[in-house]
Motif scaffolding. Structure first.
Motif, PDB file in Angstrom:
ATOM      1  N   UNK A   1      -9.283  -0.199  -1.646  1.00  0.00           N
ATOM      2  CA  UNK A   1      -8.598  -1.033  -0.666  1.00  0.00           C
ATOM      3  C   UNK A   1      -8.901  -2.496  -0.877  1.00  0.00           C
ATOM      4  N   UNK A   2      -8.679  -3.282   0.165  1.00  0.00           N
ATOM      5  CA  UNK A   2      -8.934  -4.715   0.076  1.00  0.00           C
ATOM      6  C   UNK A   2      -8.700  -5.391   1.415  1.00  0.00           C
TER       7      UNK A   2
ATOM      8  N   UNK B   1       0.801  -1.218   0.000  1.00  0.00           N
ATOM      9  CA  UNK B   1       0.000   0.000   0.000  1.00  0.00           C
ATOM     10  C   UNK B   1       0.836   1.271   0.000  1.00  0.00           C
ATOM     11  N   UNK B   2       2.081   1.193   0.466  1.00  0.00           N
ATOM     12  CA  UNK B   2       2.912   2.384   0.633  1.00  0.00           C
ATOM     13  C   UNK B   2       4.004   2.388  -0.432  1.00  0.00           C
ATOM     14  N   UNK B   3       4.107   3.447  -1.238  1.00  0.00           N
ATOM     15  CA  UNK B   3       5.176   3.520  -2.240  1.00  0.00           C
ATOM     16  C   UNK B   3       6.548   3.337  -1.607  1.00  0.00           C
ATOM     17  N   UNK B   4       7.412   2.620  -2.333  1.00  0.00           N
ATOM     18  CA  UNK B   4       8.742   2.333  -1.829  1.00  0.00           C
ATOM     19  C   UNK B   4       8.826   1.044  -1.044  1.00  0.00           C
ATOM     20  N   UNK B   5       7.686   0.372  -0.848  1.00  0.00           N
ATOM     21  CA  UNK B   5       7.684  -0.921  -0.174  1.00  0.00           C
ATOM     22  C   UNK B   5       7.287  -2.005  -1.164  1.00  0.00           C
ATOM     23  N   UNK B   6       7.588  -3.240  -0.830  1.00  0.00           N
ATOM     24  CA  UNK B   6       7.281  -4.341  -1.724  1.00  0.00           C
ATOM     25  C   UNK B   6       7.487  -5.677  -1.043  1.00  0.00           C
ATOM     26  N   UNK B   7       7.427  -6.748  -1.836  1.00  0.00           N
ATOM     27  CA  UNK B   7       7.588  -8.095  -1.300  1.00  0.00           C
ATOM     28  C   UNK B   7       8.439  -8.920  -2.248  1.00  0.00           C
ATOM     29  N   UNK B   8       9.004  -9.972  -1.705  1.00  0.00           N
ATOM     30  CA  UNK B   8       9.707 -10.993  -2.485  1.00  0.00           C
ATOM     31  C   UNK B   8       8.930 -12.293  -2.369  1.00  0.00           C
ATOM     32  N   UNK B   9       8.837 -13.044  -3.470  1.00  0.00           N
ATOM     33  CA  UNK B   9       8.065 -14.284  -3.495  1.00  0.00           C
ATOM     34  C   UNK B   9       8.937 -15.387  -4.083  1.00  0.00           C
ATOM     35  N   UNK B  10       9.304 -16.356  -3.247  1.00  0.00           N
ATOM     36  CA  UNK B  10      10.101 -17.484  -3.698  1.00  0.00           C
ATOM     37  C   UNK B  10       9.182 -18.589  -4.202  1.00  0.00           C
TER      38      UNK B  10
ATOM     39  N   UNK C   1      -3.299  -7.497   6.300  1.00  0.00           N
ATOM     40  CA  UNK C   1      -4.238  -8.133   5.383  1.00  0.00           C
ATOM     41  C   UNK C   1      -5.480  -7.281   5.130  1.00  0.00           C
ATOM     42  N   UNK C   2      -5.436  -6.036   5.539  1.00  0.00           N
ATOM     43  CA  UNK C   2      -6.483  -5.093   5.166  1.00  0.00           C
ATOM     44  C   UNK C   2      -5.842  -3.738   4.929  1.00  0.00           C
ATOM     45  N   UNK C   3      -6.310  -3.034   3.919  1.00  0.00           N
ATOM     46  CA  UNK C   3      -5.875  -1.667   3.626  1.00  0.00           C
ATOM     47  C   UNK C   3      -7.057  -0.923   3.038  1.00  0.00           C
ATOM     48  N   UNK C   4      -7.261   0.312   3.464  1.00  0.00           N
ATOM     49  CA  UNK C   4      -8.376   1.103   2.951  1.00  0.00           C
ATOM     50  C   UNK C   4      -7.926   2.537   2.708  1.00  0.00           C
TER      51      UNK C   4
ATOM     52  N   UNK D   1     -12.127  17.589   2.048  1.00  0.00           N
ATOM     53  CA  UNK D   1     -12.686  16.640   1.090  1.00  0.00           C
ATOM     54  C   UNK D   1     -11.593  15.748   0.507  1.00  0.00           C
ATOM     55  N   UNK D   2     -10.551  15.491   1.295  1.00  0.00           N
ATOM     56  CA  UNK D   2      -9.434  14.672   0.854  1.00  0.00           C
ATOM     57  C   UNK D   2      -9.647  13.196   1.132  1.00  0.00           C
ATOM     58  N   UNK D   3      -8.545  12.463   1.240  1.00  0.00           N
ATOM     59  CA  UNK D   3      -8.579  11.017   1.456  1.00  0.00           C
ATOM     60  C   UNK D   3      -7.562  10.634   2.506  1.00  0.00           C
ATOM     61  N   UNK D   4      -7.878   9.606   3.284  1.00  0.00           N
ATOM     62  CA  UNK D   4      -6.971   9.094   4.307  1.00  0.00           C
ATOM     63  C   UNK D   4      -6.609   7.645   3.981  1.00  0.00           C
ATOM     64  N   UNK D   5      -5.381   7.378   3.529  1.00  0.00           N
ATOM     65  CA  UNK D   5      -4.961   5.994   3.307  1.00  0.00           C
ATOM     66  C   UNK D   5      -4.528   5.350   4.618  1.00  0.00           C
ATOM     67  N   UNK D   6      -4.970   4.138   4.863  1.00  0.00           N
ATOM     68  CA  UNK D   6      -4.629   3.401   6.079  1.00  0.00           C
ATOM     69  C   UNK D   6      -4.254   1.985   5.689  1.00  0.00           C
ATOM     70  N   UNK D   7      -3.067   1.559   6.112  1.00  0.00           N
ATOM     71  CA  UNK D   7      -2.514   0.315   5.595  1.00  0.00           C
ATOM     72  C   UNK D   7      -2.519  -0.869   6.523  1.00  0.00           C
ATOM     73  N   UNK D   8      -3.004  -0.740   7.755  1.00  0.00           N
ATOM     74  CA  UNK D   8      -3.049  -1.862   8.693  1.00  0.00           C
ATOM     75  C   UNK D   8      -4.381  -1.859   9.414  1.00  0.00           C
ATOM     76  N   UNK D   9      -4.772  -3.022   9.937  1.00  0.00           N
ATOM     77  CA  UNK D   9      -6.008  -3.073  10.693  1.00  0.00           C
ATOM     78  C   UNK D   9      -6.493  -4.482  10.892  1.00  0.00           C
TER      79      UNK D   9
END
Length: 536
Positions: A312-313, A185-194, A294-297, A266-274
């Protein structure tokens, strides 16, 4: 005479050709794939292979069609602009098939599929990612990447995929395979998948992002593949002195509240954990997230108040052996969690579960660093024989999850008691909602906690809770439901957030003889822990 016969044969041949064309030409044109995109930049050796055809060199302004396979050589680079304005950039030694492309904006339809055999590539989402984000997928040998109004870069080999989010105007990206899901959800972050493993944890990958940007730039040389490794070497390899710095989100409530205050009304609030928890009304199963990431909105504001879930998801897990609440949160599950995505307040399903009448809304009245709400959806039975109604609660925060090293080194075993106070919300039998308060008293010396959630002020019951403290947070059970019969089964789990574990948030599930309760809680600690704990 010979010339007249030749001319006659030519005229007959022309008429035969015309008759065949009239009969079959339109069919041939109908079957011919239309252009999906255009080559806007090319460098070095690059080939294109149509389905069933032979490879040929790519030239500038070449059309690219569905089922075309593109291959760059050792010094090759390529950039394609698709009809929906999606940009695909390929680095050297990369092979990608355009497995699917559909774009009908007037009908609100679109789909895009990429099949990556190997190499490095970058995607900047276009219109399809806005009108039909659930229909984009990029398949690598070890993972499937979904994109929702975002840009990302990735490197794929037969045994590993690394993917990093570059920017987002939507819900980031999802990375999944048969073994698990991650939401980045946050730019500059990612994952590795073996190969053969679930996607790894979301982590800082600034160095990987820089390397992949260089490798996919048609005008630049970039770093050599593998020069930056998310699992070893470089600044993103986990060797940083401050482990909390590797986790996305704000460290302190002060930082998080400042960000909320600076957001336009009238903006937006990104939230990446919960956390999210729901109750299947047909069989009594609890569906829930198992990890805070496992949740981000992204919550949209109206006059400074949460008004909608823009995107989100969530990844939901279901028990696999019984309907008892004690399968939550650590009991056996049917398999990997299933991803459900949010777009403009609607919930969309996945390849395994069809969703109808899915909605998610915020309930909190003020913009804050934590937001909560309700969700509901009808899901199709896996056998396609019935539809189940699922109702639930969710909450999300902009605070970073507390690093395991911090919990272990600062809290566990310390001569310190933390008093956490905040709110709680629950559903009884999926129908009645009660809003109340939560209190948790954490004895870090003995790694145990007690507490209560009180919904009496809203017409509900009061509950006593108790359990243990571990590196991941708290885990316990509801011991008593006042005004109800004895608790038959229950469970509770919460995770620490903030740089010193100053926030504790989670979910619970409890069942009596007559009622089933599911709920969420979000609490804060005002005391400061000691500067050092006795155990390292």
């Amino acid at each position: 005479m010979e010339h007249r016969h030749d001319a006659g044969r030519r005229r007959i041949g022309a008429w035969v050709f015309w008759a065949v064309w009239v009969l079959t030409g339109p069919l041939l044109l109908a079957d011919a794939p239309t252009a999906a995109g255009l080559v806007v930049a090319v460098r070095g050796e690059v080939t294109i292979t149509p389905a069933g055809g032979a490879a040929r060199p790519v030239v500038l302004k070449d059309e690219v069609r569905q089922h075309d396979t593109l291959r760059t050589g050792a010094r090759g680079r390529l950039q394609i602009c698709f009809e929906d304005d999606t940009i695909l950039s390929l680095g050297r030694n990369t092979q990608i098939e355009i497995s699917e492309f559909v774009f009908k904006p007037s009908d609100g339809q679109g789909a895009m599929g990429l099949n990556i055999s190997e190499g490095v590539f970058r995607v900047v989402g276009g219109i399809i990612m806005k009108i039909a984000p659930e229909n984009f997928r990029a398949e690598t040998p070890t993972a499937t990447i979904g994109i929702r109004g975002s840009s990302f870069a990735a490197e794929a080999t037969a045994s590993r995929t690394r993917v990093v989010l570059l920017g987002t105007t939507g819900a980031g990206i999802t990375v999944s395979n048969d073994d698990g899901y991650r939401i980045v959800y946050v730019p500059g972050t990612g994952v590795a998948v073996a190969l053969g493993q679930a996607p790894g944890p979301v982590r800082s990958m600034d160095a990987v992002a820089a390397a992949l940007l260089g490798q996919t730039s048609v005008g630049g040389a970039g770093a050599a593949p593998g020069a930056e490794d998310g699992s070893g070497g470089g600044q993103d390899d986990g060797a940083a002195v401050d482990p909390q710095g590797l986790i996305p989100g704000y460290r302190t409530e002060t930082e998080a509240r400042l960000a909320v205050a600076e957001e336009p009304p009238d903006g937006s609030l990104p939230m990446g954990d919960g956390t999210a928890i729901g109750l299947d009304l047909a069989n009594g199963w609890a569906l829930r997230t198992l990890s805070p990431d496992e949740i981000a909105v992204t919550v949209g504001l109206e006059d400074g108040r949460p008004s909608r879930v823009e995107s989100g998801g969530m990844v939901l897990h279901a028990p696999g052996t019984s309907n008892s609440a004690d399968t939550f949160p650590d009991g056996p599950a049917t398999g990997p969690g299933l991803l459900f995505t949010f777009t403009d307040g609607r919930i969309a399903g996945n390849s395994a579960v069809t969703v109808s009448r899915g909605s998610i809304v915020p309930v909190g009245t003020d913009a804050d660093i934590e937001t909560w709400g309700q969700w509901e959806m009808d899901i199709a039975d896996p056998n396609g024989t019935a539809s189940h109604r699922v109702v639930g609660l969710w909450q999300a925060t902009s605070l970073a999850r507390t690093a395991t090293e911090v919990v272990r080194g600062l809290l566990l075993g310390a001569d310190f008691t933390g008093s956490y106070r905040g709110s709680a919300h629950c559903l009884r039998n999926g129908a009645e909602r009660f809003d109340g308060t939560a209190r948790f008293d954490l004895d870090f010396r003995n790694n145990a906690f007690t507490g209560a959630m009180d919904f009496a002020g809203d017409g509900g019951p009061a509950m006593d809770v108790a359990g243990s403290i571990g590196e991941g947070g708290v885990q316990g059970r509801v011991t008593t439901i006042h005004g109800d019969s004895a608790v038959r089964s229950s469970s509770l789990r919460g995770a620490f957030h903030g740089e010193t574990g100053q926030s504790l948030q989670g979910a619970f599930d409890a069942q009596s003889a007559a009622n089933r309760y599911i709920g969420i809680f979000a609490t804060s600690r005002r005391e400061s822990p000691p500067k050092a704990a006795p155990r390292p």
